[in-house]
Write a protein that holds these residues in place. Structure first.
Motif, PDB file in Angstrom:
ATOM      1  N   VAL A  29      46.089  43.542  43.154  1.00 38.33           N
ATOM      2  CA  VAL A  29      44.848  42.922  42.411  1.00 38.33           C
ATOM      3  C   VAL A  29      44.908  41.940  41.605  1.00 38.33           C
ATOM      4  O   VAL A  29      44.323  40.672  41.321  1.00 38.33           O
ATOM      5  CB  VAL A  29      44.038  43.824  41.817  1.00 38.33           C
ATOM      6  CG1 VAL A  29      42.628  43.550  41.164  1.00 38.33           C
ATOM      7  CG2 VAL A  29      43.701  44.979  42.922  1.00 38.33           C
ATOM      8  N   LEU A  30      45.892  41.756  40.567  1.00 36.73           N
ATOM      9  CA  LEU A  30      46.390  40.893  39.732  1.00 36.73           C
ATOM     10  C   LEU A  30      46.684  39.480  40.503  1.00 36.73           C
ATOM     11  O   LEU A  30      46.156  38.408  40.054  1.00 36.73           O
ATOM     12  CB  LEU A  30      47.157  41.495  38.719  1.00 36.73           C
ATOM     13  CG  LEU A  30      46.807  42.486  37.725  1.00 36.73           C
ATOM     14  CD1 LEU A  30      47.756  42.854  37.081  1.00 36.73           C
ATOM     15  CD2 LEU A  30      45.713  41.756  36.966  1.00 36.73           C
ATOM     16  N   GLU A  31      47.478  39.718  41.332  1.00 34.32           N
ATOM     17  CA  GLU A  31      47.961  38.548  41.976  1.00 34.32           C
ATOM     18  C   GLU A  31      47.039  37.901  42.915  1.00 34.32           C
ATOM     19  O   GLU A  31      46.894  36.546  42.956  1.00 34.32           O
ATOM     20  CB  GLU A  31      49.285  38.911  43.286  1.00 34.32           C
ATOM     21  CG  GLU A  31      50.557  39.166  42.300  1.00 34.32           C
ATOM     22  CD  GLU A  31      51.620  39.819  43.017  1.00 34.32           C
ATOM     23  OE1 GLU A  31      51.313  40.262  44.142  1.00 34.32           O
ATOM     24  OE2 GLU A  31      52.658  39.960  42.721  1.00 34.32           O
ATOM     25  N   GLU A  32      46.090  38.577  43.613  1.00 33.03           N
ATOM     26  CA  GLU A  32      44.933  38.057  44.199  1.00 33.03           C
ATOM     27  C   GLU A  32      43.814  37.174  43.225  1.00 33.03           C
ATOM     28  O   GLU A  32      43.249  36.353  43.704  1.00 33.03           O
ATOM     29  CB  GLU A  32      44.171  39.125  44.906  1.00 33.03           C
ATOM     30  CG  GLU A  32      44.951  39.837  46.036  1.00 33.03           C
ATOM     31  CD  GLU A  32      44.059  41.005  46.526  1.00 33.03           C
ATOM     32  OE1 GLU A  32      42.984  41.434  46.049  1.00 33.03           O
ATOM     33  OE2 GLU A  32      44.371  41.500  47.896  1.00 33.03           O
ATOM     34  N   PRO A 110      40.168  55.538  37.910  1.00 37.35           N
ATOM     35  CA  PRO A 110      40.452  54.066  38.747  1.00 37.35           C
ATOM     36  C   PRO A 110      39.868  53.152  38.073  1.00 37.35           C
ATOM     37  O   PRO A 110      38.688  52.903  37.476  1.00 37.35           O
ATOM     38  CB  PRO A 110      39.869  54.514  39.985  1.00 37.35           C
ATOM     39  CG  PRO A 110      38.945  55.644  39.787  1.00 37.35           C
ATOM     40  CD  PRO A 110      39.217  56.163  38.587  1.00 37.35           C
ATOM     41  N   PHE A 111      40.566  51.847  38.393  1.00 39.83           N
ATOM     42  CA  PHE A 111      40.292  50.534  37.643  1.00 39.83           C
ATOM     43  C   PHE A 111      39.060  49.911  38.156  1.00 39.83           C
ATOM     44  O   PHE A 111      38.836  49.964  39.350  1.00 39.83           O
ATOM     45  CB  PHE A 111      41.579  49.721  38.121  1.00 39.83           C
ATOM     46  CG  PHE A 111      42.658  49.968  37.013  1.00 39.83           C
ATOM     47  CD1 PHE A 111      42.814  50.000  35.763  1.00 39.83           C
ATOM     48  CD2 PHE A 111      43.769  50.550  37.926  1.00 39.83           C
ATOM     49  CE1 PHE A 111      43.903  50.353  35.108  1.00 39.83           C
ATOM     50  CE2 PHE A 111      44.984  50.558  37.313  1.00 39.83           C
ATOM     51  CZ  PHE A 111      45.040  50.699  35.954  1.00 39.83           C
ATOM     52  N   ASP A 112      38.334  49.298  37.129  1.00 33.54           N
ATOM     53  CA  ASP A 112      37.291  48.311  37.448  1.00 33.54           C
ATOM     54  C   ASP A 112      37.925  47.087  37.164  1.00 33.54           C
ATOM     55  O   ASP A 112      38.248  46.844  36.276  1.00 33.54           O
ATOM     56  CB  ASP A 112      36.175  48.770  36.501  1.00 33.54           C
ATOM     57  CG  ASP A 112      35.067  47.650  36.639  1.00 33.54           C
ATOM     58  OD1 ASP A 112      35.242  46.605  37.278  1.00 33.54           O
ATOM     59  OD2 ASP A 112      33.788  47.722  36.174  1.00 33.54           O
ATOM     60  N   HIS A 113      38.020  46.377  38.261  1.00 35.24           N
ATOM     61  CA  HIS A 113      38.707  45.328  38.323  1.00 35.24           C
ATOM     62  C   HIS A 113      38.241  44.251  37.500  1.00 35.24           C
ATOM     63  O   HIS A 113      38.875  43.525  36.800  1.00 35.24           O
ATOM     64  CB  HIS A 113      39.239  44.600  39.723  1.00 35.24           C
ATOM     65  CG  HIS A 113      39.841  45.440  40.553  1.00 35.24           C
ATOM     66  ND1 HIS A 113      39.682  45.740  41.951  1.00 35.24           N
ATOM     67  CD2 HIS A 113      40.874  46.497  40.165  1.00 35.24           C
ATOM     68  CE1 HIS A 113      40.399  46.799  42.398  1.00 35.24           C
ATOM     69  NE2 HIS A 113      41.181  47.135  41.558  1.00 35.24           N
ATOM     70  N   ARG A 114      36.918  44.231  37.443  1.00 33.97           N
ATOM     71  CA  ARG A 114      36.319  43.188  36.472  1.00 33.97           C
ATOM     72  C   ARG A 114      36.563  43.377  35.100  1.00 33.97           C
ATOM     73  O   ARG A 114      36.706  42.426  34.288  1.00 33.97           O
ATOM     74  CB  ARG A 114      35.002  43.094  36.808  1.00 33.97           C
ATOM     75  CG  ARG A 114      34.444  42.592  38.313  1.00 33.97           C
ATOM     76  CD  ARG A 114      32.929  42.437  38.196  1.00 33.97           C
ATOM     77  NE  ARG A 114      32.378  44.090  38.239  1.00 33.97           N
ATOM     78  CZ  ARG A 114      31.962  44.734  39.268  1.00 33.97           C
ATOM     79  NH1 ARG A 114      31.991  44.120  40.600  1.00 33.97           N
ATOM     80  NH2 ARG A 114      31.547  45.718  39.040  1.00 33.97           N
TER      81      ARG A 114
END
Length: 122
Positions: A29-32, A110-114
């Motif tokens: 996710v971080l790389e994206e 679980p992560f909330d990417h925002r």
């Protein structure tokens, strides 16, 4: 390129996470989002050593609070002493974070990417 792909463009993010699958998913996710992932590393000792060696530039970090029964607080201290932004990650509530570290940003698994992106950007 979508908006998410630009949000962490060029940032070097240290991932300290003992669960391989969680570390892999978070790194992806971080790389994206445009980041370069440093690590992931699975122990506080390894992460502190990486910071002390100084061979890897680190702009920010995501720290799992519980690393196989030990805490990531030594890593948090090393990052804070270098004025490097970080966010704690935990599957538990605020009580899982020691009182002296509760003023730092925390993201729930679980992560909330925002939320992760916002915490890492500042």
């Amino acid at each position: 390129m979508n908006e998410r792909a630009k949000i962490l463009d060029g940032r070097r993010i240290l991932v300290v996470e003992d669960d391989y699958l969680v570390a892999l998913a978070l790194s992806t996710v971080l790389e994206e989002a445009g980041a370069h992932v440093v690590g992931p590393v699975a122990s506080a000792e390894e992460a502190v050593a990486l910071l002390e060696e100084g061979r890897e530039r680190v702009d920010a970090a995501v720290l799992d609070v519980d690393l196989n029964g030990e805490t990531s607080y030594p890593v948090a201290d090393a990052l804070a002493s270098r004025d490097i932004r970080f966010v704690f990650a935990t599957g538990y509530g605020i009580d899982a974070v020691a009182e002296g570290y509760r003023h730092y940003p925390r993201c729930q698994k679980p992560f909330d990417h925002r939320a992760i992106f916002k915490a890492l950007k500042g």
